[in-house]
Motif scaffolding. Structure first.
Motif, mmCIF file in Angstrom:
data_model
loop_
_atom_site.group_PDB
_atom_site.id
_atom_site.type_symbol
_atom_site.label_atom_id
_atom_site.label_comp_id
_atom_site.label_asym_id
_atom_site.label_seq_id
_atom_site.Cartn_x
_atom_site.Cartn_y
_atom_site.Cartn_z
ATOM 1 N N LEU A 120 20.507 4.971 4.132
ATOM 2 C CA LEU A 120 19.173 4.373 3.929
ATOM 3 C C LEU A 120 18.388 5.008 2.774
ATOM 4 C CD1 LEU A 120 17.920 3.772 7.610
ATOM 5 C CD2 LEU A 120 18.765 2.071 6.007
ATOM 6 N N ALA A 121 19.062 5.781 1.923
ATOM 7 C CA ALA A 121 18.350 6.455 0.829
ATOM 8 C C ALA A 121 17.628 5.456 -0.083
ATOM 9 C CB ALA A 121 19.320 7.309 0.013
ATOM 10 N N GLU A 122 18.164 4.211 -0.144
ATOM 11 C CA GLU A 122 17.575 3.226 -1.075
ATOM 12 C C GLU A 122 16.172 2.777 -0.671
ATOM 13 O OE1 GLU A 122 19.562 1.051 2.209
ATOM 14 O OE2 GLU A 122 20.169 2.712 0.925
ATOM 15 N N ILE A 123 15.784 2.988 0.598
ATOM 16 C CA ILE A 123 14.433 2.548 1.014
ATOM 17 C C ILE A 123 13.347 3.522 0.558
ATOM 18 C CG2 ILE A 123 15.405 1.408 3.066
ATOM 19 C CD1 ILE A 123 13.839 3.585 4.712
ATOM 20 N N LYS A 124 13.752 4.624 -0.068
ATOM 21 C CA LYS A 124 12.780 5.675 -0.383
ATOM 22 C C LYS A 124 12.197 5.579 -1.789
ATOM 23 C CE LYS A 124 15.449 9.052 2.296
ATOM 24 N NZ LYS A 124 16.026 10.394 2.171
ATOM 25 N N ALA A 125 12.687 4.635 -2.588
ATOM 26 C CA ALA A 125 12.345 4.646 -4.019
ATOM 27 C C ALA A 125 10.841 4.659 -4.272
ATOM 28 C CB ALA A 125 13.001 3.453 -4.711
ATOM 29 N N GLU A 126 10.113 3.733 -3.617
ATOM 30 C CA GLU A 126 8.666 3.649 -3.861
ATOM 31 C C GLU A 126 7.965 4.935 -3.432
ATOM 32 O OE1 GLU A 126 4.620 1.163 -2.619
ATOM 33 O OE2 GLU A 126 6.477 0.796 -1.518
ATOM 34 N N SER A 127 8.353 5.462 -2.279
ATOM 35 C CA SER A 127 7.679 6.665 -1.778
ATOM 36 C C SER A 127 7.898 7.841 -2.728
ATOM 37 C CB SER A 127 8.164 7.023 -0.370
ATOM 38 O OG SER A 127 9.506 7.456 -0.375
ATOM 39 N N GLN A 128 9.077 7.891 -3.343
ATOM 40 C CA GLN A 128 9.347 9.024 -4.222
ATOM 41 C C GLN A 128 8.510 8.970 -5.507
ATOM 42 O OE1 GLN A 128 13.636 8.845 -4.257
ATOM 43 N NE2 GLN A 128 13.760 9.851 -2.269
ATOM 44 N N VAL A 129 8.231 7.765 -5.994
ATOM 45 C CA VAL A 129 7.342 7.612 -7.154
ATOM 46 C C VAL A 129 5.935 8.102 -6.798
ATOM 47 C CG1 VAL A 129 6.231 5.943 -8.695
ATOM 48 C CG2 VAL A 129 8.666 5.693 -8.132
ATOM 49 N N VAL A 130 5.448 7.673 -5.630
ATOM 50 C CA VAL A 130 4.090 8.047 -5.192
ATOM 51 C C VAL A 130 3.995 9.551 -4.945
ATOM 52 C CG1 VAL A 130 2.371 7.726 -3.347
ATOM 53 C CG2 VAL A 130 3.659 5.756 -4.199
ATOM 54 N N LEU A 131 4.974 10.107 -4.246
ATOM 55 C CA LEU A 131 4.962 11.545 -3.940
ATOM 56 C C LEU A 131 5.020 12.370 -5.217
ATOM 57 C CD1 LEU A 131 7.413 11.609 -0.906
ATOM 58 C CD2 LEU A 131 5.027 12.351 -0.852
ATOM 59 N N ASN A 132 5.840 11.929 -6.144
ATOM 60 C CA ASN A 132 5.986 12.647 -7.406
ATOM 61 C C ASN A 132 4.659 12.686 -8.162
ATOM 62 O OD1 ASN A 132 7.562 14.020 -9.329
ATOM 63 N ND2 ASN A 132 7.761 12.144 -10.533
ATOM 64 N N GLU A 133 4.006 11.531 -8.231
ATOM 65 C CA GLU A 133 2.708 11.450 -8.933
ATOM 66 C C GLU A 133 1.666 12.353 -8.266
ATOM 67 O OE1 GLU A 133 -1.249 10.678 -9.401
ATOM 68 O OE2 GLU A 133 -0.367 9.626 -7.689
ATOM 69 N N MET A 134 1.576 12.255 -6.933
ATOM 70 C CA MET A 134 0.554 13.040 -6.205
ATOM 71 C C MET A 134 0.813 14.537 -6.297
ATOM 72 S SD MET A 134 -0.459 11.214 -2.643
ATOM 73 C CE MET A 134 -0.904 9.486 -2.692
ATOM 74 N N ALA A 135 2.071 14.918 -6.089
ATOM 75 C CA ALA A 135 2.414 16.342 -6.091
ATOM 76 C C ALA A 135 2.137 16.960 -7.459
ATOM 77 C CB ALA A 135 3.878 16.523 -5.705
ATOM 78 N N ASN A 136 2.466 16.229 -8.519
ATOM 79 C CA ASN A 136 2.193 16.726 -9.872
ATOM 80 C C ASN A 136 0.696 16.874 -10.104
ATOM 81 O OD1 ASN A 136 4.848 16.935 -10.590
ATOM 82 N ND2 ASN A 136 4.967 14.913 -11.547
ATOM 83 N N ARG A 137 -0.056 15.866 -9.670
ATOM 84 C CA ARG A 137 -1.504 15.890 -9.867
ATOM 85 C C ARG A 137 -2.155 17.034 -9.087
ATOM 86 N NH1 ARG A 137 -4.643 12.685 -6.667
ATOM 87 N NH2 ARG A 137 -3.041 11.075 -6.509
ATOM 88 N N MET A 138 -1.658 17.264 -7.847
ATOM 89 C CA MET A 138 -2.256 18.288 -6.976
ATOM 90 C C MET A 138 -1.625 19.663 -7.173
ATOM 91 S SD MET A 138 -2.523 15.817 -3.631
ATOM 92 C CE MET A 138 -3.154 17.034 -2.499
ATOM 93 N N LYS A 139 -0.536 19.693 -7.994
ATOM 94 C CA LYS A 139 0.172 20.956 -8.273
ATOM 95 C C LYS A 139 0.678 21.625 -6.991
ATOM 96 C CE LYS A 139 -2.038 21.923 -12.741
ATOM 97 N NZ LYS A 139 -2.630 20.573 -12.895
#
Length: 303
Positions: free
Chosen positions: A211-230
């Motif tokens: 089921l790894a393919e269902i994670k694509a959108e969440s990984q984009v969002v998490l990446n953006e937030m984590a980078n912004r929040m450091k």
């Protein structure tokens, strides 16, 4: 780092726990000791993890006062399709006694039925109530129980579980179940909080590719937030669970990551970002997908 009372829930359970799933006995002996020495005071174990001897050795070796550590373990209820016999009332009592021997403990802080697989689950729950009376566990709970399974316990006129441990992350947000448990005082505990990460369970044989393919959108969002929040993405996911009122469990075999995952009290996620993460929900359980089942949807008719 001192885990002060503000980092515990009403059961005295630290809000961040160290999970032992998929650790060998030898790894458990090292990693649980590392976790305790890094400041963890909540260890989550289970009969089904087959590593309680190592966990027990680690607790002993860490040299921390027993009353400071919150230890959870679980009964594997039995499941015929896996060739595992269903446990009776007496089996349940004897199982915890055996687990305590392996853990080298006089009691655990929380004993749970690992899943509602067995048709004897009400009998197993009555045995949990008895184990609490005997002082072999301070608290009793369940894991992977949906609303219908919790209703069965209520309909039988039995004491409600004090906690329910379920798969909980932005892709599997358990909205109705969480709302149901709140007024009843059932404490929510999250497992597989880090499932949306690309790195989750990616070692051979761990099943993270299902089921790894269902994670694509969440990984984009998490990446953006984590980078912004450091902050690392793992800490962001753990913090999301905590802000929803859940205890969260984390597991790592790397000492520096063990320490990092414990410290989720030094930042918070804004309301706007919480909503964005909540919008990722697909009601999709993925933790057991490699086993070909969702434990919250498997329950034999009661005997």
């Amino acid at each position: 780092m001192d885990m002060s009372q503000t980092t515990r829930n009403k059961l005295g359970m630290p809000l961040v726990g160290f999970g032992t799933y998929q650790l060998t006995t030898e790894q458990a002996e090292v990693c649980v000791c590392d976790a305790l020495q890094a400041g963890f005071r909540h260890i989550d174990s289970a009969q089904g993890y087959n590593n309680e001897v190592g966990t027990g050795k680690a607790i002993k070796a860490a040299g921390i006062s027993r009353d400071e550590i919150f230890v959870t373990t679980k009964l594997f209820p039995g499941y015929a399709p896996w060739g595992s016999a269903e446990k009776t009332f007496d089996d349940t009592i004897n199982t915890l006694k055996h687990q305590l021997t392996e853990l080298q403990l006089d009691y655990v802080d929380m004993y749970m039925i690992h899943a509602p697989f067995s048709s004897l689950r009400l009998e197993q729950w009555q045995a949990c109530m008895e184990l609490k009376k005997l002082g072999l566990t301070k608290h009793i709970g369940v894991a992977n129980y949906n609303i219908a399974r919790l209703d069965e316990i209520m309909d039988a006129g039995l004491a409600l579980p004090e906690a329910n441990q379920v798969e909980f992350h932005p892709l599997c947000a358990q909205v109705e179940l969480t709302e149901f448990m709140g007024p009843k005082g059932i404490v929510p505990i999250a497992y597989s909080s880090l499932a949306p990460l690309a790195s989750w369970r990616m070692e051979d044989g761990q099943g993270g590719e299902v089921l790894a393919e269902i994670k694509a959108e969440s990984q984009v969002v998490l990446n953006e937030m984590a980078n912004r929040m450091k902050v690392p993405q793992a800490k962001l996911l753990l913090r999301w669970g905590m802000q929803h009122g859940y205890c969260v469990l984390t597991k790592s075999s790397k000492p520096e990551r063990i320490r990092d995952n414990l410290n989720v009290f030094d930042f918070s996620i804004s309301d706007q970002d919480m909503v964005r993460l909540d919008q990722l929900n697909q009601n999709q359980a993925i933790a057991w997908a490699a086993n070909g089942l969702n434990p919250m949807e498997v329950a034999d008719p009661l005997k």
